[in-house]
Enzyme design. Structure first.
Site, PDB file in Angstrom:
ATOM      1  N   ASP A 160       3.997   1.886   7.606  1.00 49.55           N
ATOM      2  CA  ASP A 160       2.939   0.866   7.462  1.00 49.55           C
ATOM      3  C   ASP A 160       3.246  -0.206   6.427  1.00 49.55           C
ATOM      4  O   ASP A 160       2.331  -0.755   5.825  1.00 49.55           O
ATOM      5  CB  ASP A 160       1.612   1.555   7.110  1.00 49.55           C
ATOM      6  CG  ASP A 160       1.080   2.342   8.305  1.00 49.55           C
ATOM      7  OD1 ASP A 160       0.255   3.235   8.112  1.00 49.55           O
ATOM      8  OD2 ASP A 160       1.536   2.049   9.430  1.00 49.55           O
ATOM      9  N   ASP A 167       0.841  -1.209   0.000  1.00 52.21           N
ATOM     10  CA  ASP A 167       0.000   0.000   0.000  1.00 52.21           C
ATOM     11  C   ASP A 167       0.871   1.253   0.000  1.00 52.21           C
ATOM     12  O   ASP A 167       0.660   2.182   0.772  1.00 52.21           O
ATOM     13  CB  ASP A 167      -0.947   0.008   1.210  1.00 52.21           C
ATOM     14  CG  ASP A 167      -2.038   1.077   1.072  1.00 52.21           C
ATOM     15  OD1 ASP A 167      -2.760   1.322   2.047  1.00 52.21           O
ATOM     16  OD2 ASP A 167      -2.120   1.680  -0.028  1.00 52.21           O
TER      17      ASP A 167
HETATM   18  C1  LIG Z   1      -3.248   5.458   6.924  1.00 50.46           C
HETATM   19  C2  LIG Z   1      -3.956   5.883   8.175  1.00 50.46           C
HETATM   20  C3  LIG Z   1      -2.942   6.320   9.224  1.00 50.46           C
HETATM   21  O1  LIG Z   1      -2.141   5.544   9.679  1.00 50.46           O
HETATM   22  N1  LIG Z   1      -2.990   7.649   9.568  1.00 50.46           N
HETATM   23  C4  LIG Z   1      -2.200   8.238  10.510  1.00 50.46           C
HETATM   24  C5  LIG Z   1      -2.711   9.404  11.085  1.00 50.46           C
HETATM   25  C6  LIG Z   1      -1.942  10.095  11.977  1.00 50.46           C
HETATM   26  C7  LIG Z   1      -0.669   9.637  12.347  1.00 50.46           C
HETATM   27  C8  LIG Z   1      -0.175   8.454  11.774  1.00 50.46           C
HETATM   28  N2  LIG Z   1       1.069   7.912  12.092  1.00 50.46           N
HETATM   29  C9  LIG Z   1       2.191   8.616  12.440  1.00 50.46           C
HETATM   30  N3  LIG Z   1       2.184   9.956  12.510  1.00 50.46           N
HETATM   31  C10 LIG Z   1       3.337  10.588  12.855  1.00 50.46           C
HETATM   32  N4  LIG Z   1       3.375  11.943  12.922  1.00 50.46           N
HETATM   33  C11 LIG Z   1       2.401  12.902  12.684  1.00 50.46           C
HETATM   34  C12 LIG Z   1       2.714  14.216  13.033  1.00 50.46           C
HETATM   35  C13 LIG Z   1       1.808  15.217  12.814  1.00 50.46           C
HETATM   36  C14 LIG Z   1       0.584  14.936  12.256  1.00 50.46           C
HETATM   37  O2  LIG Z   1      -0.276  15.988  12.059  1.00 50.46           O
HETATM   38  C15 LIG Z   1      -1.680  15.686  12.076  1.00 50.46           C
HETATM   39  C16 LIG Z   1      -2.431  17.011  12.018  1.00 50.46           C
HETATM   40  O3  LIG Z   1      -1.921  17.793  10.932  1.00 50.46           O
HETATM   41  C17 LIG Z   1      -2.453  19.095  10.869  1.00 50.46           C
HETATM   42  C18 LIG Z   1       0.246  13.629  11.891  1.00 50.46           C
HETATM   43  C19 LIG Z   1       1.167  12.605  12.106  1.00 50.46           C
HETATM   44  N5  LIG Z   1       4.481   9.943  13.107  1.00 50.46           N
HETATM   45  C20 LIG Z   1       4.514   8.611  13.048  1.00 50.46           C
HETATM   46  C21 LIG Z   1       3.380   7.917  12.715  1.00 50.46           C
HETATM   47  F1  LIG Z   1       3.393   6.568  12.652  1.00 50.46           F
HETATM   48  C22 LIG Z   1      -0.950   7.758  10.846  1.00 50.46           C
END
Ligand SMILES: CCC(=O)Nc1cccc(Nc2nc(Nc3ccc(OCCOC)cc3)ncc2F)c1
Length: 281
Positions: A161, A143
């Site tokens: 992932d 994916d």
């Molecule tokens: C495919 C669906 C899925 O996994 N979705 C998903 C959503 C959220 C976070 C992760 N994972 C990780 N995220 C971060 N950092 C991260 C930092 C800021 C951020 O800002 C959000 C608001 O922006 C305005 C989002 C993520 N680091 C490692 C992860 F592993 C995976």
């Protein structure tokens, strides 16, 4: 050393994380799999904690696989630190990437990125390095897309992932006829026979390059999934993004060869892209 209780580490296998060593902070996002929160591990290490909604994945199989995934270590892969599998929901604890998904990063910084082909190409090369490492370890992502890559400080880009798709229970996501299946990143052999390989990851990588050079546009615009399937099988490919060198687009097109064996490996792609970067920049 005396400071650590002698049993620490013996009671858990090394991929098992003690939830008491986690401090959960703000929510980062959510989806059909559950919620992801930022956290601190052992008081100081920044982590992302994916709290898997029950029923979304075959947990025991995933926990088994986690042992393998913790061994996959590369600067362009989001490191899996471990899992909390003794209670439900299970937690998947990974490295934290401060700028979030590559897709959102491209969309948020479109103005400054469109004129910086060098940086766009560098991001693609970083993803290619991570994927070449997975390819070397015979690990298929299944994916790969800009939404599944993450951005850290100093424009570091990492693939996240990898391999998780095998454990998703929702067949709307796993079967190529399902409404949530990533049709626009899938080659003909996946659309027709769900035949995944590192060469189907290479096709998806070509689409990811297109996403990067369009700063996060949706591939094939508003075309419905059924229309994309028909066109891809007829050999239609994504058009050259406006701000994209022809040499870069030529690499994308090789990723979209109809036959998997005609697509380059990630190892070859990496050399080609580095060569293009040296000639152009
Ligand atoms: C495919 C669906 C899925 O996994 N979705 C998903 C959503 C959220 C976070 C992760 N994972 C990780 N995220 C971060 N950092 C991260 C930092 C800021 C951020 O800002 C959000 C608001 O922006 C305005 C989002 C993520 N680091 C490692 C992860 F592993 C995976």
């Amino acid at each position: 050393d005396r400071s650590v209780p002698a049993t620490a580490g013996l009671s858990h296998d090394k991929w098992e994380i003690d939830p008491q060593e986690l401090m959960l902070l703000e929510e980062l996002g959510s989806g059909q799999f559950g919620v992801v929160r930022r956290g601190k591990w052992r008081g100081s290490i920044d982590v992302a904690v994916k709290m898997m909604k029950e029923g979304t994945m075959s947990e025991d199989d995933f926990i088994e696989e986690a042992k393998v995934m913790t061994k996959l270590q590369h600067t362009n892969l989001v490191q899996l630190y471990g899992v909390c599998s003794k209670n439900r929901p299970i937690f998947i604890v990974t490295e934290y990437m401060r700028h979030g998904s590559l897709l959102n990063y491209l969309r948020r910084h479109e103005q400054s990125l469109t004129s910086n082909q060098g940086l766009l190409l560098d991001m693609c090369i970083q993803v290619c390095k991570g994927m070449a490492y997975l390819e070397r370890h015979n690990y298929i992502h299944r994916d790969l897309a800009a939404r599944n890559c993450l951005v850290g400080s100093e424009n570091i880009v990492k693939v996240a992932d990898f391999g998780l798709a095998r454990y998703v229970l929702d067949d709307q996501y796993t079967s190529s006829g399902g409404s949530k299946f990533p049709i626009k990143w899938a080659p003909p052999e996946v659309l027709n026979y769900t035949r995944f390989s590192s060469k189907s990851d290479v096709w998806a990588y070509g689409v990811l390059m297109w996403e990067v050079f369009t700063c996060g546009k949706m591939p094939y615009g508003r075309l419905k999934n059924s229309e994309v399937v028909e066109k891809v099988q007829k050999g239609l490919i994504l058009e050259k993004p406006k701000t994209c060198y022809k040499e870069v687009y030529d690499v994308m097109r090789k990723c979209w060869s109809q036959l998997p064996e005609n697509r380059p490996s990630f190892r070859v792609l990496k050399e080609q892209l580095i060569g293009v970067a040296q000639r152009l920049l």
